[in-house]
Design an enzyme around this catalytic site. Structure first.
Site, PDB file in Angstrom:
ATOM      1  N   LYS A  91       1.069   4.214  -2.964  1.00 37.65           N
ATOM      2  CA  LYS A  91       0.742   5.616  -2.729  1.00 37.65           C
ATOM      3  C   LYS A  91       1.963   6.515  -2.919  1.00 37.65           C
ATOM      4  CE  LYS A  91      -3.625   5.095  -1.833  1.00 37.65           C
ATOM      5  NZ  LYS A  91      -4.651   5.600  -2.770  1.00 37.65           N
TER       6      LYS A  91
ATOM      7  N   TYR B  75       0.832  -1.208   0.000  1.00 36.08           N
ATOM      8  CA  TYR B  75       0.000   0.000   0.000  1.00 36.08           C
ATOM      9  C   TYR B  75       0.866   1.257   0.000  1.00 36.08           C
ATOM     10  CZ  TYR B  75      -3.647   3.308   1.402  1.00 36.08           C
ATOM     11  OH  TYR B  75      -4.517   4.367   1.464  1.00 36.08           O
TER      12      TYR B  75
END
Length: 260
Positions: A162, A158
């Protein structure tokens, strides 16, 4: 911002059936935008969002598409233009989490998160870029996270997605500025949604003490930041990574946590 900042403008919000995406769609619609509410699997909730917008006098359509698929993303952009009469604002919000420790993470799980969180933003931006640049008018807002700047155990996939999305935002901002298209990102902190509901349930609320403002955020606060960056009020803002996190990223940068 005034109540009709987006009158006559069309917005596409990906992953807009729930959570932050839904809040963004409602915020843009409340300011006059016609909104394409994209969903992948939650059709009923997307239709509910459309109905809520229409009850308030706005205009919206629900369009199903998996933005991680190149062809589906292209069709999504085209359907938005056909059904709503144009496209001026793209909000890349669709995202997933598949947390796990790196040493035993299934590589397929790693790439699934990258494919949706980063690939989806690329696919939709790529599909919309030609139209936005040709009309010399557009705003793209990527919904990112402070985890793209920091690290958290179990979120290597994750955080990577990002962090790359933040870099993608900056590169696109530079490339597209001369065509009248602005590209920015909103970096959320701890924002309770279905995406992190299980994590917060395990935490039992203790994480609030780590946030300088001593409270978690709300999807509406992220939506307001997105609306600002997409609005005429921010017409000289591009390449910005705007944190909406109650000061959490600053606190983590200091290398210490707030005690109770």
């Amino acid at each position: 911002m005034s109540g009709r900042d987006f009158a006559g403008r069309v917005a596409l919000v990906t992953g807009a059936s729930r959570g932050i995406g839904r809040a963004v769609a409602l915020a843009l619609a409340s300011r006059g935008a016609a909104v394409a509410v994209n969903y992948r699997s939650h059709k009923d909730e997307a239709l509910e969002a459309v109905a809520e917008i229409e009850r308030s006098g706005g205009r919206a359509v629900a369009i199903g598409a998996d933005v991680a698929d190149v062809s589906a993303a292209r069709d999504l952009v085209e359907q938005t233009r056909e059904q709503l009469g144009g496209l001026h604002i793209l909000v890349n919000n669709a995202g997933i989490t598949r947390d796990g420790l790196l040493h035993d993470m299934d590589p397929a799980v790693w790439w699934e998160v990258i494919r949706v969180n980063l690939g989806g933003a690329f696919n939709c931006t790529h599909a919309a870029a030609g139209h936005l640049m040709a009309q010399g008018d557009g705003a793209i807002v990527n919904v990112s996270s402070i985890m793209g700047e920091k690290g958290l155990t179990g979120q290597s996939n994750y955080s990577t997605s990002k962090g790359a999305l933040n870099a993608f935002t900056l590169a696109c901002a530079v490339e597209m500025a001369r065509f009248g298209v602005r590209v920015n990102a909103v970096l959320g902190g701890v924002i309770p949604t279905d995406l992190i509901g299980e994590l917060l349930q395990r935490d039992g609320g203790r994480g609030r003490t780590h946030v300088p403002m001593r409270r978690y955020g709300d999807v509406r606060q992220v939506a307001e930041a997105v609306a600002f960056l997409a609005s005429p009020a921010a017409d000289y803002v591009t390449g910005e990574l705007l944190r909406v996190d109650g000061g959490l990223a600053v606190q983590l940068s200091n290398g210490r946590l707030v005690s109770r």
